[in-house]
Design an enzyme around this catalytic site. Structure first.
Site, PDB file in Angstrom:
ATOM      1  N   ARG A  22       0.008 -46.973 -44.934  1.00 32.10           N
ATOM      2  CA  ARG A  22       0.577 -47.326 -43.627  1.00 32.10           C
ATOM      3  C   ARG A  22       1.540 -48.496 -43.812  1.00 32.10           C
ATOM      4  NH1 ARG A  22      -2.035 -46.178 -38.592  1.00 32.10           N
ATOM      5  NH2 ARG A  22      -3.329 -44.794 -39.860  1.00 32.10           N
ATOM      6  N   SER A 110      -0.083 -42.423 -36.869  1.00 29.95           N
ATOM      7  CA  SER A 110      -1.048 -42.337 -35.782  1.00 29.95           C
ATOM      8  C   SER A 110      -0.523 -43.023 -34.527  1.00 29.95           C
ATOM      9  CB  SER A 110      -2.387 -42.926 -36.231  1.00 29.95           C
ATOM     10  OG  SER A 110      -3.379 -42.747 -35.254  1.00 29.95           O
ATOM     11  N   HIS A 111      -1.204 -44.099 -34.095  1.00 27.58           N
ATOM     12  CA  HIS A 111      -0.863 -44.776 -32.853  1.00 27.58           C
ATOM     13  C   HIS A 111       0.103 -45.941 -33.056  1.00 27.58           C
ATOM     14  CE1 HIS A 111      -4.164 -47.010 -34.700  1.00 27.58           C
ATOM     15  NE2 HIS A 111      -3.639 -48.078 -34.133  1.00 27.58           N
ATOM     16  N   LYS A 120      -2.177 -39.848 -44.605  1.00 31.89           N
ATOM     17  CA  LYS A 120      -3.617 -39.679 -44.668  1.00 31.89           C
ATOM     18  C   LYS A 120      -3.896 -38.602 -45.710  1.00 31.89           C
ATOM     19  CE  LYS A 120      -4.472 -41.061 -39.872  1.00 31.89           C
ATOM     20  NZ  LYS A 120      -5.074 -40.709 -38.557  1.00 31.89           N
ATOM     21  N   ASP A 251      -3.884 -39.624 -28.975  1.00 29.53           N
ATOM     22  CA  ASP A 251      -3.066 -40.600 -29.688  1.00 29.53           C
ATOM     23  C   ASP A 251      -1.944 -39.867 -30.414  1.00 29.53           C
ATOM     24  OD1 ASP A 251      -4.540 -39.452 -31.747  1.00 29.53           O
ATOM     25  OD2 ASP A 251      -4.962 -41.353 -32.750  1.00 29.53           O
ATOM     26  N   ASP A 253      -1.123 -38.835 -33.433  1.00 28.03           N
ATOM     27  CA  ASP A 253      -1.359 -37.691 -34.323  1.00 28.03           C
ATOM     28  C   ASP A 253      -2.464 -36.780 -33.802  1.00 28.03           C
ATOM     29  OD1 ASP A 253      -3.279 -39.662 -34.851  1.00 28.03           O
ATOM     30  OD2 ASP A 253      -3.479 -39.092 -36.946  1.00 28.03           O
ATOM     31  N   ASP A 255      -5.609 -36.903 -33.413  1.00 25.72           N
ATOM     32  CA  ASP A 255      -6.960 -36.773 -33.977  1.00 25.72           C
ATOM     33  C   ASP A 255      -7.985 -37.509 -33.115  1.00 25.72           C
ATOM     34  OD1 ASP A 255      -6.187 -39.360 -34.648  1.00 25.72           O
ATOM     35  OD2 ASP A 255      -6.952 -39.271 -36.699  1.00 25.72           O
ATOM     36  N   ARG A 256      -7.515 -38.252 -32.104  1.00 28.11           N
ATOM     37  CA  ARG A 256      -8.418 -38.915 -31.156  1.00 28.11           C
ATOM     38  C   ARG A 256      -8.086 -38.462 -29.750  1.00 28.11           C
ATOM     39  NH1 ARG A 256      -8.065 -45.050 -31.256  1.00 28.11           N
ATOM     40  NH2 ARG A 256      -5.876 -44.688 -31.741  1.00 28.11           N
ATOM     41  N   HIS A 338     -13.015 -41.320 -32.285  1.00 30.48           N
ATOM     42  CA  HIS A 338     -12.983 -40.356 -33.374  1.00 30.48           C
ATOM     43  C   HIS A 338     -14.285 -39.563 -33.312  1.00 30.48           C
ATOM     44  CE1 HIS A 338      -9.423 -41.435 -35.747  1.00 30.48           C
ATOM     45  NE2 HIS A 338      -9.690 -42.699 -35.464  1.00 30.48           N
TER      46      HIS A 338
END
Length: 461
Positions: A22, A110-111, A120, A251, A253, A255-256, A338
């Site tokens: 990141r 992501s966020h 990832k 979010d 990507d 995933d949440r 998550h």
């Protein structure tokens, strides 16, 4: 970018974090760095398991395509094939790594704000790669960019659209076809939920009201980080305006997922963890449920009441997934929204969690606020961050104060203190910033506020 301006691969420790890559593009990393990480990742998975192919996917950020293509060049240079899944959510990448049984790389931050990007990484079957399970080696190999092995095959690159297969897999896990009609507002935050939600939820008894489905890595409306209450305001207003049954916020990507009830009030991720855990336990195919130590104490209570065995872990997906593998847990949840499923290669997927909540709501007649009230037993502060110069010293001061008053202390992850009245708190230092993160829970709001303020007075002294 000129050679002198290029980020130095010797500084990879600044962008390779505990769980992923990141950093700011191009200041901290660029295509040159991505190429070297790709080569190191290919060499790592080949050495570990003999892998001859990896799958990649990317989000909608402007830098994601060039970074993923450079990464692919690095992979190909080590004689390992690349399957490009193209645009996708992080859980679509996990689906790809699971269903194709190959290691994977998802390009997303992501966020994080627009100037960031990241990777990832996972093993075949979507098994995690973290700092303690391969990332350090990958970083070291990328820094040296020198390998003894001479590739014995010419690698190839191809494309495969997996969105329809991903949607079919999820719909096979949660049947929504027979639920009552629901009006659902979905805030994709200009992130990957805008790409996946229309396909996964198409043709179901759902009246979906889309918000910010246009893919835009500049995030023109708000940050794609629903953990920040400010980023839920638009969804809450839409819920009241549309008179909807439920609101979902993904979010960047996807995933949440965060859930908002018919009144526009957020439903805590702990309540969602308990609700989904009960549904997974009801299948009768396992009893273990993982929860991190910051989720509400209601979660283990409810799991036990439904015949399950709760297992408490540290915060972070690599710890959750490792415990799920060790215990063969059916489900796992975190305070950060998550949610992990054994039926999804033990990976986290916001979409599958959302589908469980939609099913639970649509299979009965009560509004969401009444349905989830049974899973919300205590008053919680949410996560409160404090910038501190001496995190160790401030934590020690808090520990000394509460140990002197008979609090029970454990240090599984930061400092957790349980008090005689049923209240508890956790104080953790950030891995990347000079922050202390505080979470407090108590039997009622007044006690929670009093305890929260008392701790913050010491932390911020």
């Amino acid at each position: 970018m000129g050679e002198l301006a290029r980020p130095r691969t010797s500084g990879l420790s600044s962008i390779i974090k505990a769980y992923d890559v990141r950093g700011v593009v191009p200041d901290e990393w660029d295509e040159h760095v991505a190429r070297r990480i790709g080569a190191a990742f290919a060499e790592f998975v080949h050495a570990e398991s003999g892998a001859t192919a990896v799958v990649t996917a990317h989000d909608m950020r402007d830098s994601s395509v060039p970074l993923s293509r450079a990464f692919a060049e690095g992979v190909l240079s080590r004689g390992v094939d690349v399957v490009e899944a193209g645009l996708g959510s992080t859980d679509l990448l996990y689906f790809a790594a699971g269903s194709l049984d190959v290691p994977g790389a998802m390009f997303t931050a992501s966020h994080n704000p627009a100037q960031y990007n990241g990777i990832k990484l996972c093993r075949a079957g979507a098994a995690p790669i973290g700092q303690d399970s391969g990332l350090v080696t990958i970083r070291e190999w990328a820094e040296h960019d020198s390998y003894e092995r001479v590739p014995t095959r010419t690698a190839s690159i191809g494309q495969r659209d997996l969105l329809a297969e991903y949607a079919a897999h999820l719909r096979g896990l949660v049947d929504l076809s027979g639920i009552r009609p629901l009006r659902v507002v979905v805030d994709a935050g200009n992130g990957m939920g805008g790409h996946t939600v229309p396909v996964v939820l198409a043709g179901l008894p759902l009246d979906v009201v889309p918000m910010y489905f246009e893919l835009d890595g500049s995030f023109p409306h708000h940050e794609a980080n629903p953990l920040d209450p400010a980023n839920l305001v638009d969804l809450q207003e839409a819920m009241r305006r549309e008179r909807a049954d439920i609101g979902l916020a993904f979010d960047g990507d996807a995933d949440r997922v965060f859930v908002v009830d018919e009144n526009g009030d957020p439903v805590s991720p702990s309540a969602i963890t308990a609700l989904v855990a009960v549904r997974e336990l009801a299948k009768g195919r396992g009893t273990t449920v993982i929860h991190n130590l910051i989720t509400s104490r209601a979660v283990p209570e409810i799991v036990r009441e439904h015949g399950g065995e709760p297992v408490r872990t540290r915060v972070g997906h690599s710890f959750i997934k490792a415990e799920m593998a060790r215990t063969d847990a059916v489900f796992g949840g975190e305070h950060s929204a998550h949610y992990y499923f054994r039926d999804f290669w033990r990976a986290d997927t916001g979409m599958l969690a959302a589908m469980h909540v939609l099913a639970a709501l649509g299979e009965q007649s009560r509004p969401l606020s009444e349905l989830t009230a049974a899973y919300s037993r205590y008053a919680a502060s949410g996560e409160i961050n404090s910038t501190v110069a001496d995190a160790t010293g401030r934590t020690a001061a808090v520990r000394e104060l509460f140990e002197g008053e008979g609090g029970t202390v454990d240090e599984l992850d930061g400092l957790t203190v349980e008090l005689a009245d049923g209240s508890w708190f956790n104080l953790r230092a950030s891995n990347t910033e000079p922050l202390l993160r505080l979470n407090v829970e108590a039997p009622d709001a007044a006690r929670m506020v009093a305890l929260r303020d008392r701790i913050l007075e010491v932390v911020r002294a």
